[in-house]
Structure formats: C-alpha cells, structure tokens
Design a protein around this motif. Sequence first.
Motif, short mmCIF file in Angstrom:
data_model
loop_
_atom_site.label_atom_id
_atom_site.label_comp_id
_atom_site.label_asym_id
_atom_site.label_seq_id
_atom_site.Cartn_x
_atom_site.Cartn_y
_atom_site.Cartn_z
N VAL A 141 2.10 -3.47 -4.90
CA VAL A 141 1.81 -2.10 -5.46
C VAL A 141 2.96 -1.21 -5.61
O VAL A 141 3.84 -1.08 -4.31
N ASP A 142 3.26 -0.66 -6.70
CA ASP A 142 4.73 0.10 -6.78
C ASP A 142 4.39 1.54 -7.53
O ASP A 142 5.31 2.28 -7.77
N LEU A 176 7.21 11.59 3.79
CA LEU A 176 7.57 10.28 2.90
C LEU A 176 6.42 9.40 3.02
O LEU A 176 5.72 8.79 1.71
N ARG A 177 6.04 8.93 4.22
CA ARG A 177 4.99 7.92 4.39
C ARG A 177 3.54 8.44 3.75
O ARG A 177 2.88 7.59 3.31
N SER A 178 3.42 9.79 3.88
CA SER A 178 1.96 10.23 3.34
C SER A 178 2.14 10.14 1.79
O SER A 178 1.17 9.68 1.24
N THR A 179 3.22 10.55 1.39
CA THR A 179 3.10 10.30 -0.11
C THR A 179 3.17 9.07 -0.60
O THR A 179 2.44 8.78 -1.61
N HIS A 180 3.80 8.01 0.22
CA HIS A 180 3.54 6.63 -0.40
C HIS A 180 2.20 6.12 0.17
O HIS A 180 1.43 5.21 -0.56
N ARG A 181 1.33 6.41 1.01
CA ARG A 181 0.15 6.09 1.37
C ARG A 181 -0.89 6.77 0.08
O ARG A 181 -1.79 6.00 -0.24
N ARG A 182 -0.48 7.88 -0.26
CA ARG A 182 -1.39 8.21 -1.50
C ARG A 182 -1.15 7.60 -2.79
O ARG A 182 -1.97 7.20 -3.57
N LEU A 183 -0.01 7.03 -3.06
CA LEU A 183 0.35 6.27 -4.04
C LEU A 183 -0.27 4.91 -3.97
O LEU A 183 -0.80 4.34 -4.85
N LEU A 184 -0.31 4.36 -2.88
CA LEU A 184 -1.23 3.13 -2.56
C LEU A 184 -2.58 3.04 -2.70
O LEU A 184 -3.13 2.51 -3.49
N GLU A 185 -3.21 4.37 -2.33
CA GLU A 185 -4.60 4.80 -2.40
C GLU A 185 -4.95 5.04 -3.82
O GLU A 185 -6.00 4.37 -4.19
N ASP A 186 -4.03 5.78 -4.63
CA ASP A 186 -4.51 6.10 -6.09
C ASP A 186 -4.26 4.78 -6.83
O ASP A 186 -4.81 4.56 -8.02
N ARG A 223 -14.85 -2.67 -9.10
CA ARG A 223 -15.23 -4.05 -8.66
C ARG A 223 -15.70 -3.92 -7.23
O ARG A 223 -14.94 -4.35 -6.37
N PRO A 224 -16.57 -3.31 -6.80
CA PRO A 224 -17.11 -2.85 -5.45
C PRO A 224 -17.38 -4.36 -4.65
O PRO A 224 -17.26 -4.01 -3.28
N GLY A 225 -17.62 -5.59 -5.19
CA GLY A 225 -17.58 -6.36 -4.29
C GLY A 225 -16.37 -7.03 -3.75
O GLY A 225 -16.68 -8.16 -3.01
N VAL A 226 -15.35 -6.49 -4.23
CA VAL A 226 -14.11 -7.31 -3.76
C VAL A 226 -13.66 -6.47 -2.41
O VAL A 226 -13.49 -5.33 -2.29
N ALA A 227 -13.70 -7.29 -1.07
CA ALA A 227 -12.94 -6.52 0.04
C ALA A 227 -11.49 -6.27 0.16
O ALA A 227 -10.76 -7.42 -0.40
N VAL A 228 -11.06 -5.09 0.23
CA VAL A 228 -9.75 -4.63 0.02
C VAL A 228 -9.20 -4.32 1.31
O VAL A 228 -9.97 -3.63 1.99
N GLU A 229 -8.02 -4.86 1.55
CA GLU A 229 -7.09 -4.13 2.69
C GLU A 229 -5.85 -3.47 1.96
O GLU A 229 -5.30 -4.12 1.33
N LEU A 230 -5.68 -2.21 2.50
CA LEU A 230 -4.48 -1.58 2.10
C LEU A 230 -3.45 -1.60 3.35
O LEU A 230 -3.79 -1.41 4.59
N ARG A 231 -2.32 -2.05 2.71
CA ARG A 231 -1.09 -2.18 3.88
C ARG A 231 -0.14 -1.47 3.30
O ARG A 231 0.71 -1.59 2.43
N LEU A 232 0.50 -0.38 4.22
CA LEU A 232 1.86 0.30 4.00
C LEU A 232 2.77 0.09 4.80
O LEU A 232 2.49 0.07 6.18
N GLU A 233 4.05 -0.68 4.51
CA GLU A 233 5.14 -0.86 5.38
C GLU A 233 6.45 -0.35 4.95
O GLU A 233 6.44 -0.33 3.51
N HIS A 279 1.94 -2.08 -0.48
CA HIS A 279 2.91 -1.12 -0.79
C HIS A 279 4.33 -0.90 0.15
O HIS A 279 3.98 -0.80 1.29
N VAL A 280 5.65 -1.27 -0.16
CA VAL A 280 6.48 -1.35 0.72
C VAL A 280 7.34 -0.06 0.41
O VAL A 280 7.72 -0.12 -0.87
N TRP A 281 7.94 0.63 1.28
CA TRP A 281 8.85 1.71 1.04
C TRP A 281 9.74 1.73 1.72
O TRP A 281 9.86 1.38 2.82
N SER A 282 10.77 2.64 1.75
CA SER A 282 12.15 2.94 2.40
C SER A 282 12.52 4.35 1.68
O SER A 282 12.47 4.74 0.73
N THR A 283 13.56 4.94 2.72
CA THR A 283 14.27 6.10 2.19
C THR A 283 15.26 5.77 1.53
O THR A 283 15.83 6.56 0.72
#
Length: 278
Positions: free
Chosen positions: A139-140, A194-204, A213-223, A167-171
């Motif tokens: 995710v970018d 910054l971490r909160s901003t990137h978390r919203r990007l990932l969720e959006d 596609r509600p049948g797909v099990a999803v894991e969100l990972r922010l690093e 989604h991977v982020w850095s400063t």
Amino acid sequence: MNDTVIVGVDGSPSSLAAVDVAAREARLRGAALRIVHAFSRPADLDPMIHGVLAEAEQRARAGAPGLEVTRTVASGDTLTVLRSESRHASLAVVGRPGRSALGDLLPGSTVVQLAAHGHCPVMVVRGRPDPRGPVLLAVDGSPAGNAAARFAFAEAELRGADLLALHVWSTWSEPTPYEGPADPLNVVVDLDRLRSTHRRLLEDAVAPWRTARPGVAVELRLERGRVRHTLLEAGRDAQLVVAGARGHGGFAGMLLGSVSQALLYHADCPVTVVRAEE
C-alpha cells in the motif's frame, strides 16, 4: 473484464512454471488460457518451438482439466507481442528473467517494461508459486496502488486466502537513516503525527474493497523502515505480492518505481504489478 489469461512461453523452466500458474489463474477466473510465443527471426520457427508449445499446452491441460487452451505464435519482439496480446486479457503471466532454450525471450528489461506498459495486470512467476500464505498488498496511496488494492482483494477472494495490507513509511526517502534515541529527526519531526497520517492512508486504501468483498479476511500492518527490505521480508510468507506500477517516489523517467522493480527481481513468491486505471 476480458475472459482470457495469457502466458509467455520461451522453453525455459521458468516459462513452463509460468504455464502452471497461468493455468491455475485461468481456472480460478473461469477464463480461457492463451499460450504466446514471439519470434523475431524465421529460424525461430523450427520443430523445437512446436515441441515447446506442445509441452506447455500439455502441462496446462494436466494442471487444469477442461480448461480452454489455445496457442499463438506471432512475429515481433517479445514486448510488442505480449503488450498487444494484453489488450484482450485479464492477466498476463510470465516467468522470471533468465536464459531460455530458444534465446532471451524475457530479459529483465522486457519484464519491467511489460509490467509498466501492459494493458492488464502482469504476474511474474518467481520463488515458490504455492497456493499458501496470504496475498500481500503493498500500500502506498497512489492511483496505481488503489488499482492494486482492487486486484489484490479480488485475487484473495478467488484463492480463498487472507489479505495482508502492508504500508511502510519513514521520515526520509530510502534508505532510512539511523533511528536511535539520538536521531535528531526524533526532535524536529512529530513522529506520532506522521504515524497517524500513514495509518489513515493505509485504512483509506483498503476501506472500499473491504466493503465490496466482506468475505476476505484482512490484516492491516503499518511499519516504519526501509520499504523494499520490509516488503521483501513480508513476501517470504506470502503466496502472492501485489503492487502498483508506480508509487509516489522515484524518478519521472523510470518505467516502474524502485519498490516494484525490487519485488520483480527479488521476491520469494510470484509478484503481480497493476497499473493505475486509465
């Protein structure tokens, strides 16, 4: 969507492995499979290529009984032929770059250019194409990343697999600088913000497709870290990595972003590159 999956064949072990994967993808989609070979010299049209195509067709039918399989032999360079064929396909599948029994059908530059300019998603078969593990979505937040998210959710549903959205982020842009306690960036940058901003990007990025596609099990990972390294590490446990053809970074003249190129050359499982929808 077009109901055909195409696969480029050149006689190399990697292209035959691509046939196996392409047959499975066609069966999952209820699509036909078209085996494609490009030739640039008349000498290429010898009994050897007919034997290669026959072996490819046999493998496809054995792996997916009842699958509709056709062959196409076209004059022209590989990129031009496969790009043209991709106009009428839902997916193009190719083997990883390397030498073949018939010459260099798919050198690295051709794979990169096809992924960047093909008219459908392009899957490069590398590593272990086993139907295990999650589908990994890089995710970018870019338009190409949005198209990749749509594809990844559909692919996870077809495979009955979980989806890991990473989604991977850095400063800083890559490479990420030292991040110890004395790092001056920890003083001048609000890392929590910054971490909160990137978390919203990932969720959006995944929200519309989780609803569709509600049948797909999803894991969100922010690093936080080096993007290429982190994605390649996560790909070790995935059955497929999906990425957009171009992210926010990189140089304007590049065919693909550096992250997509790194995945195509170094991932431990198949990689699908998806262009932004035009």
